[in-house]
Design an enzyme around this catalytic site. Sequence first.
Site, PDB file in Angstrom:
ATOM      1  N   HIS A   1       0.921  -1.363   0.146  1.00  0.00           N
ATOM      2  CA  HIS A   1      -0.122  -0.028   0.196  1.00  0.00           C
ATOM      3  C   HIS A   1       1.138   1.213  -0.080  1.00  0.00           C
ATOM      4  O   HIS A   1       1.709   1.270   1.032  1.00  0.00           O
ATOM      5  CB  HIS A   1      -0.971   0.065   1.316  1.00  0.00           C
ATOM      6  CG  HIS A   1      -2.044  -1.012   1.117  1.00  0.00           C
ATOM      7  ND1 HIS A   1      -2.523  -1.644   2.041  1.00  0.00           N
ATOM      8  CD2 HIS A   1      -2.642  -1.842  -0.179  1.00  0.00           C
ATOM      9  CE1 HIS A   1      -3.353  -2.488   1.592  1.00  0.00           C
ATOM     10  NE2 HIS A   1      -3.470  -2.490   0.340  1.00  0.00           N
TER      11      HIS A   1
ATOM     12  N   GLU B   1       2.283   3.496   2.950  1.00  0.00           N
ATOM     13  CA  GLU B   1       2.801   2.990   4.220  1.00  0.00           C
ATOM     14  C   GLU B   1       4.286   2.909   4.146  1.00  0.00           C
ATOM     15  O   GLU B   1       4.997   1.958   3.865  1.00  0.00           O
ATOM     16  CB  GLU B   1       1.948   1.535   4.465  1.00  0.00           C
ATOM     17  CG  GLU B   1       0.555   1.759   4.570  1.00  0.00           C
ATOM     18  CD  GLU B   1      -0.409   0.298   4.583  1.00  0.00           C
ATOM     19  OE1 GLU B   1       0.374  -0.940   4.478  1.00  0.00           O
ATOM     20  OE2 GLU B   1      -1.312   0.346   4.510  1.00  0.00           O
TER      21      GLU B   1
ATOM     22  N   HIS C   1       2.817  -3.986   6.709  1.00  0.00           N
ATOM     23  CA  HIS C   1       1.749  -2.949   6.567  1.00  0.00           C
ATOM     24  C   HIS C   1       1.782  -1.907   7.836  1.00  0.00           C
ATOM     25  O   HIS C   1       2.522  -1.830   8.706  1.00  0.00           O
ATOM     26  CB  HIS C   1       0.404  -3.514   6.527  1.00  0.00           C
ATOM     27  CG  HIS C   1      -0.121  -4.153   5.192  1.00  0.00           C
ATOM     28  ND1 HIS C   1      -0.499  -3.611   3.981  1.00  0.00           N
ATOM     29  CD2 HIS C   1       0.450  -5.619   4.637  1.00  0.00           C
ATOM     30  CE1 HIS C   1      -0.566  -4.470   3.077  1.00  0.00           C
ATOM     31  NE2 HIS C   1       0.346  -5.710   3.471  1.00  0.00           N
TER      32      HIS C   1
ATOM     33  N   GLU D   1       1.111  -5.319  11.108  1.00  0.00           N
ATOM     34  CA  GLU D   1       0.489  -4.017  11.099  1.00  0.00           C
ATOM     35  C   GLU D   1       1.480  -3.225  11.832  1.00  0.00           C
ATOM     36  O   GLU D   1       1.418  -3.483  13.158  1.00  0.00           O
ATOM     37  CB  GLU D   1      -0.895  -3.823  11.406  1.00  0.00           C
ATOM     38  CG  GLU D   1      -1.754  -4.379  10.298  1.00  0.00           C
ATOM     39  CD  GLU D   1      -1.979  -3.588   9.219  1.00  0.00           C
ATOM     40  OE1 GLU D   1      -1.610  -2.677   8.966  1.00  0.00           O
ATOM     41  OE2 GLU D   1      -2.907  -4.136   8.353  1.00  0.00           O
TER      42      GLU D   1
END
Length: 413
Positions: A169, A172, A298, A371
């Site tokens: 993404h 990020e 992420h 994450e």
Amino acid sequence: MRTTRRTLTAAAGLLLLFAATVPASAQPPERGVYEISAGAQERVARAGVDVLGVRDGTLTVVASPAEVASLRAEGLDLRPVGDVDRVLAERNPDRRAAPGDFPAGDEGYHTYAEVTAELRQAAQDHGDVTALSSVGESFEGRALHLVKISDHVERDEAEPEVLFTCNQHAREHLTTEMCLHIVQRFTDSYGHDPVVTQFVDSREIYVIPTVNPDGAEYDIAGGRYQGWRKNRQGEGTDLNRNWGHRWGCCGGSSGHEGSETYRGTAAFSAPETKAVADFVDSRVVGGTQQITGHIDFHSYSELVLWPYGHTTDDVGEGMTPDQAQRLRSVGEEMAAANGYTPQQSSDLYVTDGDINDWMWGRHRILSFTFEMYPADGPGLDGFYPPDEQIRPQTERNDAAVDILLREAGADRA
């Protein structure tokens, strides 16, 4: 002297101000930030909105006026938190950076050109253990860099292989720094740190620092953050909904091209995902997949996630209870090491066509998503932590990375 940027706390206060001044009945902004209470994950996932984070069951999302109207028609209570464009205007400094660079104050992050230079330097300085190549090209023609680290790097040895991928993404950027840190740690410390040396001598480590270089460069266009998520193919494809295992199956992605979770026209319709998948497929040697462990980085929410994402069942098709328990056990051990929260991916919200489901579903690779920092944020600003956080937040994952490298050498369940 570097200009000090406003803190996340200040941005949080700004968004709270927006929440207090924008009534639910007002005309929604083109890209509004909203909070939605617990229990709505499945409906929100089906809507294809951009989920910024989930904390204590509350979802923070970005939604267009049409998406807002659709979700409210389903009876969901969307509480306005802010306006993305206004937040970005406040987040970006008045002083513009040089074109193609990060906003002023965040120059510690690496652009694509700087990533390329760092990787070439690592290969030059540590050519005995480091090789730089690529798995292919992005939509706009940028090389998708691949770094191999091993004691006999020029040979394909019968050693467990581990893959680290970052920056699917675009916005990020902290994840790219995570992959750069892995490269630097396992090259600079080789021969000095016994743990690093042992893993380099007994594993083949692969790192792809940016799967989405086009989107990442677009996100900092003009030296100002854009809040961009997808690749740059047409209106953009969400690369982490474009993988082939159960692609588009279960309401965890969108078929609408304008959606932030647009899954593409077909599985692997994005050149970036196809290139990475082709590389992973190529590591099947003599009928056995050599890559046995994988982390996809992420941001944000500080979570360790494992398959499956497309089903809320703990044991999906092609997975035994013992295999599910091993994924959970490794995930929980890594989370204990870095202080993240461990959970099955679909416990967050349902996703289909994601990288972890494909890695496990096709190849039985122990595959996880991390994450990264922060644990929560005031919305979009959570994707842009200050560059002073790069070192502590990447080093924070050293022990967890080592756990995966250890497990990659264990017998498969």
